[in-house]
Design a protein around this motif. Structure first.
Motif, short mmCIF file in Angstrom:
data_model
loop_
_atom_site.label_atom_id
_atom_site.label_comp_id
_atom_site.label_asym_id
_atom_site.label_seq_id
_atom_site.Cartn_x
_atom_site.Cartn_y
_atom_site.Cartn_z
N MET A 1 0.80 -1.22 0.00
CA MET A 1 0.00 0.00 0.00
C MET A 1 0.84 1.28 0.00
SD MET A 1 -3.05 -1.01 -0.20
CE MET A 1 -4.08 -2.45 0.06
N THR A 2 2.15 1.14 0.08
CA THR A 2 3.04 2.30 0.01
C THR A 2 3.90 2.26 -1.25
OG1 THR A 2 4.55 1.08 1.46
CG2 THR A 2 3.18 2.78 2.48
N ALA B 1 3.63 4.49 -5.18
CA ALA B 1 4.82 5.21 -5.65
C ALA B 1 5.23 4.72 -7.03
CB ALA B 1 5.96 5.02 -4.65
N GLN B 2 5.15 3.42 -7.25
CA GLN B 2 5.47 2.88 -8.57
C GLN B 2 4.47 3.35 -9.61
OE1 GLN B 2 5.53 -1.31 -7.58
NE2 GLN B 2 7.77 -1.33 -7.35
N ALA B 3 3.19 3.44 -9.23
CA ALA B 3 2.17 3.92 -10.16
C ALA B 3 2.46 5.36 -10.59
CB ALA B 3 0.79 3.83 -9.53
N ALA B 4 3.05 6.14 -9.69
CA ALA B 4 3.38 7.53 -10.00
C ALA B 4 4.65 7.65 -10.83
CB ALA B 4 3.53 8.33 -8.71
N GLY B 5 5.45 6.58 -10.88
CA GLY B 5 6.67 6.62 -11.67
C GLY B 5 7.94 6.87 -10.88
N VAL B 6 7.90 6.74 -9.55
CA VAL B 6 9.10 6.92 -8.74
C VAL B 6 10.11 5.82 -9.07
CG1 VAL B 6 10.02 6.99 -6.39
CG2 VAL B 6 7.80 8.02 -6.88
N VAL C 1 -2.77 3.47 4.09
CA VAL C 1 -2.06 4.50 4.85
C VAL C 1 -2.96 5.73 4.87
CG1 VAL C 1 0.00 5.93 5.02
CG2 VAL C 1 0.17 3.57 4.16
N LEU C 2 -3.54 5.99 6.03
CA LEU C 2 -4.62 6.97 6.15
C LEU C 2 -4.36 7.92 7.32
CD1 LEU C 2 -7.48 4.34 5.77
CD2 LEU C 2 -6.88 6.06 4.06
N PRO C 3 -4.99 9.10 7.29
CA PRO C 3 -4.82 10.04 8.40
C PRO C 3 -5.47 9.54 9.68
CG PRO C 3 -6.50 10.84 6.89
CD PRO C 3 -5.87 9.63 6.24
N THR C 4 -4.78 9.70 10.80
CA THR C 4 -5.29 9.24 12.10
C THR C 4 -5.37 10.40 13.08
OG1 THR C 4 -3.06 8.77 12.91
CG2 THR C 4 -4.18 7.00 11.74
N SER D 1 -1.92 8.30 -1.73
CA SER D 1 -2.25 7.85 -3.08
C SER D 1 -1.07 8.11 -3.99
CB SER D 1 -3.50 8.55 -3.61
OG SER D 1 -3.19 9.85 -4.09
N ALA D 2 -1.17 7.63 -5.22
CA ALA D 2 -0.11 7.85 -6.21
C ALA D 2 0.15 9.33 -6.41
CB ALA D 2 -0.48 7.19 -7.53
#
Length: 455
Positions: free
Chosen positions: A165-166, A170-175, A390-393, A404-405
């Protein structure tokens, strides 16, 4: 053993203070630390420092002493004596873990990766190009971050799900460069399933360091671990505070605290399902679990279901401790109050377990992720659906969003004009420059207008 979870009746005069007290305990400034964590603090520092004080010392030492400080805190806090050459997981170890992994497990990782990629690519920001007037070309360009660091917990359990989930967004964004840090534990840097998942996802930069020292190493860079541009991923309070401390040196996703769920239930909800959902967050230990209902008698049924389940689950003792420290069963006056309280808590996970969850959805405006219906446990989002878990707490969902990406993209504005566009915008630029007394700003336009006139 009877479960001592707090029960709040909103019809009582003391309900407001009870809810306020609960909110304070779950805030980012709360002292949500396990008993083991408190004991380690005293053992290492010789005094009961607050979590922010602990993090400040660790980050300063890592910034000053580099890898030596990281290894020193790894010895003191994780009780692991690592040599510098052992910090990074070798390619041979990753290959061996992947080779020995259960093929069905690797197939599961591959299927979930595809789910996450499909969702994250669908929501990915796209470049924008507009021409509001002739001769004026504007745009917004997105480019991926160069290098990111990912924190994966590994204290009480192994979390290949968090890796998915992390890393995959990042890979979807192209990192291109992704550095994973994970504690040197049997659930972390020595966990074969986690290492196999790293290899399956194409991650070859994995370091056996955890806690605040890992965050500091990623932010400042130490021998063998180059600095990153952004740090993402969940962790305990010390990891969250360390990310807060280094923000500005690097970007971060959020200041995530313990896992939490708010569950809204009506008469149609199954008490066993509710108990399962509450326990599934509490077993993170610490984890916060809150139920809101306006159905008379449901709280009694849920408490009975909780006690029955806790007696049989492997992590029942850990979940019991979290439920008693950070859990609550709240009886509301009506569904409108339940919706209002949910928005006030601004939960990481919100599960709407009602007969018609879509009907309540318009009013539920503040949550990291919303799960709709009796058959949609939070675990689906935790593991496989597609959005990142990975969400705000700790109430930060009031202004923060889940990872998200798009969080791995940087934005650049694009502006271009020709002579016609320059002439169209110039009068307004000149006027504001005169008002602000910035003569060179005006001159930078005037000199071009004169040249444009001559041409």
């Amino acid at each position: 053993m009877s479960l001592k979870i707090r029960r709040i009746d909103c019809a009582r005069d003391d309900a407001r203070e009870a809810i306020a007290s609960l909110r304070r305990e779950l805030s980012p400034k709360g002292n949500v630390v396990s008993p083991e964590g408190r004991a380690r603090t005293v053992a290492v520092f010789g005094e009961p420092l607050t979590p922010p004080q602990v993090v400040e010392r660790i980050c300063e030492h890592v910034a000053d002493r580099g890898l030596d400080a990281v290894l020193d805190y790894t010895r003191k806090l994780d009780k692991v004596d690592l040599k510098p050459a052992e910090v990074r997981v070798s390619a041979e170890e990753l290959d061996e873990a992947h080779r020995k992994a259960d093929p069905e497990y690797l197939a599961t990782i591959a299927r979930i990766r595809e789910n996450v990629l499909t969702y994250q690519r669908a929501i990915l920001n796209r470049d924008v190009h507009v021409e509001p007037k002739p001769g004026i070309r504007l745009g917004l360009r997105y480019t991926p971050l160069r290098r990111v660091g990912v924190c994966i917990p590994g204290g009480a359990a192994a979390y290949p799900s968090t890796l998915l989930m992390t890393v995959v967004p990042a890979q979807a964004a192209g990192v291109q460069e992704i550095a994973v840090v994970v504690p040197p534990t049997k659930f972390g840097g020595y966990n074969p399933e986690l290492l196999a998942a790293c290899r399956e996802l194409g991650v070859d930069e994995v370091y056996r360091v955890g806690g605040a020292q890992a965050v500091a190493a990623l932010a400042y860079g130490v021998d063998g671990i180059p600095p990153v541009d952004k740090i993402v991923g969940p962790g305990n309070l010390f990891v969250a505070l360390a990310k807060k401390h280094v923000y500005g040196e690097v970007d971060i996703d959020s200041i995530a605290g313990p896992s939490e769920v708010v569950l809204i239930a009506d008469a149609s909800a199954d008490p066993r399902y509710i108990a399962a959902d509450l326990i599934s967050q509490a077993e993170h230990s610490p984890g916060a679990s809150i139920m809101l209902t306006w159905t008379p008698g449901l709280i009694d049924k849920v408490q009975a279901a909780l006690e029955e389940a806790l007696a049989t689950l492997d992590r029942g003792d850990l979940a019991r401790d979290s439920l008693e420290r950070f859990g609550a069963l709240i009886e509301c006056v009506d569904e409108h109050q339940a919706v209002a309280l949910s928005n006030m808590f601004a939960p990481e996970h919100l599960h709407v377990s009602t007969a018609d969850p879509e009907r309540l959805l318009p009013g539920l405006t503040i949550a990291g992720a919303i799960f709709l219906g009796h058959l949609t446990p939070v675990a689906l989002g935790d593991y496989a659906a597609g959005p990142s878990h990975v969400l705000p707490t700790s109430g930060t969902a009031r202004w923060a969003s889940g990872l998200s990406a798009n969080d791995f993209l940087r934005r650049s504005s694009l502006i271009g004009v020709d002579a016609h566009g320059l002439a169209a915008l110039a009068p307004d630029v000149q006027r504001l420059a005169d008002v602000e007394g910035l003569t060179a700003h005006r001159w930078s336009v005037d000199v071009r207008l004169n040249r444009a006139d001559r041409s």
